[in-house]
Design an enzyme around this catalytic site. Structure first.
Site, PDB file in Angstrom:
ATOM      1  N   ARG A 176       6.153   9.783 -42.273  1.00 43.38           N
ATOM      2  CA  ARG A 176       5.635   8.857 -41.241  1.00 43.38           C
ATOM      3  C   ARG A 176       4.218   8.368 -41.562  1.00 43.38           C
ATOM      4  O   ARG A 176       3.397   8.189 -40.662  1.00 43.38           O
ATOM      5  CB  ARG A 176       5.673   9.497 -39.845  1.00 43.38           C
ATOM      6  CG  ARG A 176       7.045   9.898 -39.380  1.00 43.38           C
ATOM      7  CD  ARG A 176       7.983   8.741 -39.120  1.00 43.38           C
ATOM      8  NE  ARG A 176       9.332   9.243 -38.918  1.00 43.38           N
ATOM      9  CZ  ARG A 176      10.225   9.385 -39.914  1.00 43.38           C
ATOM     10  NH1 ARG A 176       9.940   8.992 -41.156  1.00 43.38           N
ATOM     11  NH2 ARG A 176      11.415   9.872 -39.670  1.00 43.38           N
ATOM     12  N   SER A 226      10.470   9.718 -30.542  1.00 44.85           N
ATOM     13  CA  SER A 226       9.893  11.060 -30.715  1.00 44.85           C
ATOM     14  C   SER A 226       8.374  10.960 -30.645  1.00 44.85           C
ATOM     15  O   SER A 226       7.769  10.261 -31.446  1.00 44.85           O
ATOM     16  CB  SER A 226      10.288  11.645 -32.066  1.00 44.85           C
ATOM     17  OG  SER A 226      11.670  11.861 -32.095  1.00 44.85           O
ATOM     18  N   GLU A 296       3.194  11.522 -33.351  1.00 52.24           N
ATOM     19  CA  GLU A 296       3.716  10.499 -34.275  1.00 52.24           C
ATOM     20  C   GLU A 296       3.349   9.128 -33.710  1.00 52.24           C
ATOM     21  O   GLU A 296       2.985   8.210 -34.435  1.00 52.24           O
ATOM     22  CB  GLU A 296       5.243  10.632 -34.383  1.00 52.24           C
ATOM     23  CG  GLU A 296       5.873   9.522 -35.203  1.00 52.24           C
ATOM     24  CD  GLU A 296       7.380   9.656 -35.336  1.00 52.24           C
ATOM     25  OE1 GLU A 296       7.892  10.782 -35.452  1.00 52.24           O
ATOM     26  OE2 GLU A 296       8.046   8.601 -35.329  1.00 52.24           O
TER      27      GLU A 296
HETATM   28  C1  LIG Z   1      14.273   4.909 -28.639  1.00 50.08           C
HETATM   29  C2  LIG Z   1      13.445   4.991 -29.902  1.00 50.08           C
HETATM   30  C3  LIG Z   1      13.998   5.563 -31.039  1.00 50.08           C
HETATM   31  C4  LIG Z   1      13.230   5.646 -32.217  1.00 50.08           C
HETATM   32  N1  LIG Z   1      13.809   6.202 -33.334  1.00 50.08           N
HETATM   33  C5  LIG Z   1      13.095   6.291 -34.472  1.00 50.08           C
HETATM   34  C6  LIG Z   1      13.670   6.851 -35.652  1.00 50.08           C
HETATM   35  O1  LIG Z   1      14.823   7.274 -35.674  1.00 50.08           O
HETATM   36  N2  LIG Z   1      12.894   6.916 -36.762  1.00 50.08           N
HETATM   37  C7  LIG Z   1      11.604   6.457 -36.787  1.00 50.08           C
HETATM   38  O2  LIG Z   1      10.954   6.529 -37.849  1.00 50.08           O
HETATM   39  N3  LIG Z   1      11.042   5.906 -35.691  1.00 50.08           N
HETATM   40  C8  LIG Z   1      11.743   5.820 -34.541  1.00 50.08           C
HETATM   41  N4  LIG Z   1      11.177   5.257 -33.428  1.00 50.08           N
HETATM   42  C9  LIG Z   1       9.763   4.815 -33.480  1.00 50.08           C
HETATM   43  C10 LIG Z   1       9.569   3.337 -33.892  1.00 50.08           C
HETATM   44  O3  LIG Z   1      10.704   2.553 -33.563  1.00 50.08           O
HETATM   45  C11 LIG Z   1       9.245   3.189 -35.381  1.00 50.08           C
HETATM   46  O4  LIG Z   1       8.090   3.906 -35.741  1.00 50.08           O
HETATM   47  C12 LIG Z   1       9.038   1.705 -35.760  1.00 50.08           C
HETATM   48  O5  LIG Z   1       8.946   1.623 -37.156  1.00 50.08           O
HETATM   49  C13 LIG Z   1       7.781   1.101 -35.133  1.00 50.08           C
HETATM   50  O6  LIG Z   1       7.826  -0.300 -35.340  1.00 50.08           O
HETATM   51  P1  LIG Z   1       7.154  -1.326 -34.303  1.00 50.08           P
HETATM   52  O7  LIG Z   1       7.327  -2.685 -34.835  1.00 50.08           O
HETATM   53  O8  LIG Z   1       7.674  -1.076 -32.945  1.00 50.08           O
HETATM   54  O9  LIG Z   1       5.657  -0.884 -34.435  1.00 50.08           O
HETATM   55  P2  LIG Z   1       4.564  -0.748 -33.248  1.00 50.08           P
HETATM   56  O10 LIG Z   1       4.984   0.355 -32.324  1.00 50.08           O
HETATM   57  O11 LIG Z   1       4.288  -2.066 -32.647  1.00 50.08           O
HETATM   58  O12 LIG Z   1       3.305  -0.263 -34.103  1.00 50.08           O
HETATM   59  C14 LIG Z   1       3.300   1.016 -34.734  1.00 50.08           C
HETATM   60  C15 LIG Z   1       2.093   1.046 -35.686  1.00 50.08           C
HETATM   61  O13 LIG Z   1       2.346   0.134 -36.758  1.00 50.08           O
HETATM   62  C16 LIG Z   1       1.304  -0.832 -36.834  1.00 50.08           C
HETATM   63  N5  LIG Z   1       1.939  -2.101 -37.232  1.00 50.08           N
HETATM   64  C17 LIG Z   1       2.982  -2.720 -36.647  1.00 50.08           C
HETATM   65  N6  LIG Z   1       3.319  -3.832 -37.328  1.00 50.08           N
HETATM   66  C18 LIG Z   1       2.452  -3.913 -38.371  1.00 50.08           C
HETATM   67  C19 LIG Z   1       2.270  -4.841 -39.444  1.00 50.08           C
HETATM   68  N7  LIG Z   1       3.043  -5.920 -39.591  1.00 50.08           N
HETATM   69  N8  LIG Z   1       1.274  -4.592 -40.328  1.00 50.08           N
HETATM   70  C20 LIG Z   1       0.472  -3.511 -40.209  1.00 50.08           C
HETATM   71  N9  LIG Z   1       0.599  -2.604 -39.209  1.00 50.08           N
HETATM   72  C21 LIG Z   1       1.575  -2.807 -38.309  1.00 50.08           C
HETATM   73  C22 LIG Z   1       0.677  -0.883 -35.451  1.00 50.08           C
HETATM   74  O14 LIG Z   1      -0.681  -1.297 -35.511  1.00 50.08           O
HETATM   75  C23 LIG Z   1       0.800   0.573 -35.015  1.00 50.08           C
HETATM   76  O15 LIG Z   1      -0.265   1.358 -35.517  1.00 50.08           O
HETATM   77  C24 LIG Z   1      11.916   5.168 -32.237  1.00 50.08           C
HETATM   78  C25 LIG Z   1      11.368   4.578 -31.085  1.00 50.08           C
HETATM   79  C26 LIG Z   1      12.120   4.490 -29.924  1.00 50.08           C
HETATM   80  C27 LIG Z   1      11.524   3.841 -28.707  1.00 50.08           C
END
Ligand SMILES: Cc1cc2nc3c(=O)[nH]c(=O)nc-3n(C[C@H](O)[C@H](O)[C@H](O)COP(=O)(O)OP(=O)(O)OC[C@H]3O[C@@H](n4cnc5c(N)ncnc54)[C@H](O)[C@@H]3O)c2cc1C
Length: 304
Positions: A176, A226, A296
Site C-alpha cells: 500500500r 479497510s 491505511e
Molecule cells: C468498499 C471499499 C473496498 C475497498 N477495497 C479495497 C481493496 O480490496 N484493495 C485496496 O487496495 N483498496 C481498497 N479500498 C480502498 C480504495 O478503494 C483504494 O485505495 C483506491 O485505490 C483509492 O483510490 P481513490 O481514487 O478513491 O483515491 P482517493 O481515496 O481519492 O485518494 C487516496 C490517496 O491517493 C491520492 N491520489 C488519488 N489520486 C491521485 C493521483 N491521480 N495522483 C496522485 N495521488 C493521487 C490522494 O491524494 C490520497 O492520498 C476499498 C475502499 C472501499 C470504500
C-alpha cells in the site's frame, strides 16, 4: 491571496473543467464525511492540471489531489488551498495487450475493459472502488493481485509541475505504498501490461472475487474500506474482532459487525467520529495485544 482572486486566476487556466469555492467534500468521499475545499477544481485536460499545479506552486498555495475519495478521511474543517479532483480525466484505450487509462478512470472500469478484450491480470481490481490515480498511489491490491504486478509505465506531473514518464524501476512499490506517494507526484496516466487469456475464465474469477467481497464486506454502508494496514504477523480485522470492538459506535461511526476492519457510517457520522473511533481502536488493540495499528486510509485536511 483571497479565494475570489484565486478562483478568478484559475478560471483563466480552466476552460474545459470546472472550479468552485467552498465545495463540500462529503459529496466526494466514500465515508460521506468531511469539510469543505477552499477551492475545488475538476480539470478537463492534462494541460489544465499542469497549469493549476504550476500556478499554485508560483503562488505558494497548497494542492491536494482527490481521486474517487474511497481511501480518504477529510477532516471536518476541510482542506485549505486547492483540491484537484481528477475524475473527468477518465478515458481508457486498448492496444494489443496494453491498456492505457487516464488517472480519473475507475479501476473497476479498466478491469471490465480488460475482460471485454480477454486480457488477464486486472481481475483483482474488479471491486476496488478507486480511480487509476488512487490505485497507483496506494498500490491497490486484493486477493493476491496488486497494481505493482501489471503497471508498465506512468505519466506523472512532478511537484515542480514537470511532466515525467516513469518506468518499473521508478515505482518503488511496497505494501500500500509507492514512489508516487513518496515523491508527491500527480499520476496522470497509467499503462498496464496484461496477457491474452480465456474470457470465460477471467469472468469466472471476477465473479468469484465479487462474491467473496459481497459476502464479507458491509458494502451497503458508506465506508473507506479497510481502515488499517495489515500489521506484521497479524490481521487488523482479527485483532479488532478479538478485542470485542465490533459494533462499537462513536457518534454515527460504527465498527462493522460483518468485517471488523471496516468503520461504517451508520447515522450521519462526522470525520471527527471516524477519527475518534480509529483512536479508540488503536488504543484498545495496543493495550490488549501490544500491536500498533497504522491507518491505511489517508487523513487529509484540518479539524474544525
Ligand atoms: C468498499 C471499499 C473496498 C475497498 N477495497 C479495497 C481493496 O480490496 N484493495 C485496496 O487496495 N483498496 C481498497 N479500498 C480502498 C480504495 O478503494 C483504494 O485505495 C483506491 O485505490 C483509492 O483510490 P481513490 O481514487 O478513491 O483515491 P482517493 O481515496 O481519492 O485518494 C487516496 C490517496 O491517493 C491520492 N491520489 C488519488 N489520486 C491521485 C493521483 N491521480 N495522483 C496522485 N495521488 C493521487 C490522494 O491524494 C490520497 O492520498 C476499498 C475502499 C472501499 C470504500
Amino acid at each position: 491571496m483571497n479565494q475570489k482572486h484565486i478562483i478568478q486566476d484559475i478560471e483563466k487556466i480552466i476552460t474545459v473543467g470546472i472550479a468552485k469555492i467552498n465545495e463540500p467534500l462529503k459529496t466526494y468521499t466514500h465515508t460521506k464525511t468531511g469539510g469543505k475545499a477552499d477551492i475545488f477544481v475538476q480539470p478537463g485536460s492534462y494541460e489544465e492540471v499542469q497549469g493549476v499545479v504550476q500556478y499554485a506552486r508560483k503562488n505558494e498555495i497548497p494542492v491536494t489531489i482527490l481521486g474517487n475519495g474511497s481511501n480518504v478521511i477529510v477532516r471536518d474543517g476541510g482542506i485549505r488551498g486547492i483540491v484537484l479532483h481528477l475524475v473527468r480525466l477518465d478515458t481508457i484505450t486498448v492496444t494489443d495487450q496494453k491498456i492505457v487509462a487516464r488517472c480519473g478512470a475507475a479501476i473497476i472500469d479498466v478491469s471490465r475493459v480488460a475482460l471485454r478484450n480477454s486480457l488477464t491480470g486486472l481481475e483483482f481490481a474488479c471491486g476496488i472502488p478507486g480511480t487509476v490515480g488512487g490505485a497507483l498511489y496506494m498500490n491497490a491490491g486484493a486477493y493476491g493481485g496488486e497494481v505493482a504486478h501489471v503497471l508498465q509505465s506512468a505519466l506523472v506531473l512532478t511537484s515542480e509541475g514537470e511532466l515525467l514518464r516513469m518506468g518499473p524501476d521508478d515505482f518503488q512499490f511496497g505494501y500500500r505504498r509507492s514512489a508516487f506517494a513518496d515523491q508527491k507526484a500527480t499520476v496522470l496516466e497509467a499503462t498496464f501490461q496484461l496477457i491474452l487469456g480465456d474470457q470465460a475464465l477471467i469472468q469466472e474469477k471476477m465473479n468469484d472475487l465479487t462474491f467473496q467481497r459481497e459476502s464479507k464486506q458491509p458494502l451497503e454502508y458508506p465506508s473507506c474500506g479497510s481502515v488499517f494496514k495489515r500489521p506484521p504477523n497479524h490481521f487488523a480485522g482479527k485483532l479488532i474482532q478479538d478485542s470485542g470492538l465490533q459494533k462499537t459506535r462513536i457518534g454515527g461511526a460504527e465498527i462493522s459487525e460483518k468485517h471488523a476492519g471496516f468503520i461504517i457510517n451508520v447515522d450521519q457520522a462526522t470525520a471527527t467520529d471516524y477519527l475518534n473511533l480509529i483512536k479508540h481502536v488503536q488504543q484498545t488493540v495496543k493495550a490488549k495485544y501490544n500491536v500498533d495499528l497504522e491507518t491505511e486510509v489517508k487523513i487529509l485536511g484540518e479539524d474544525e
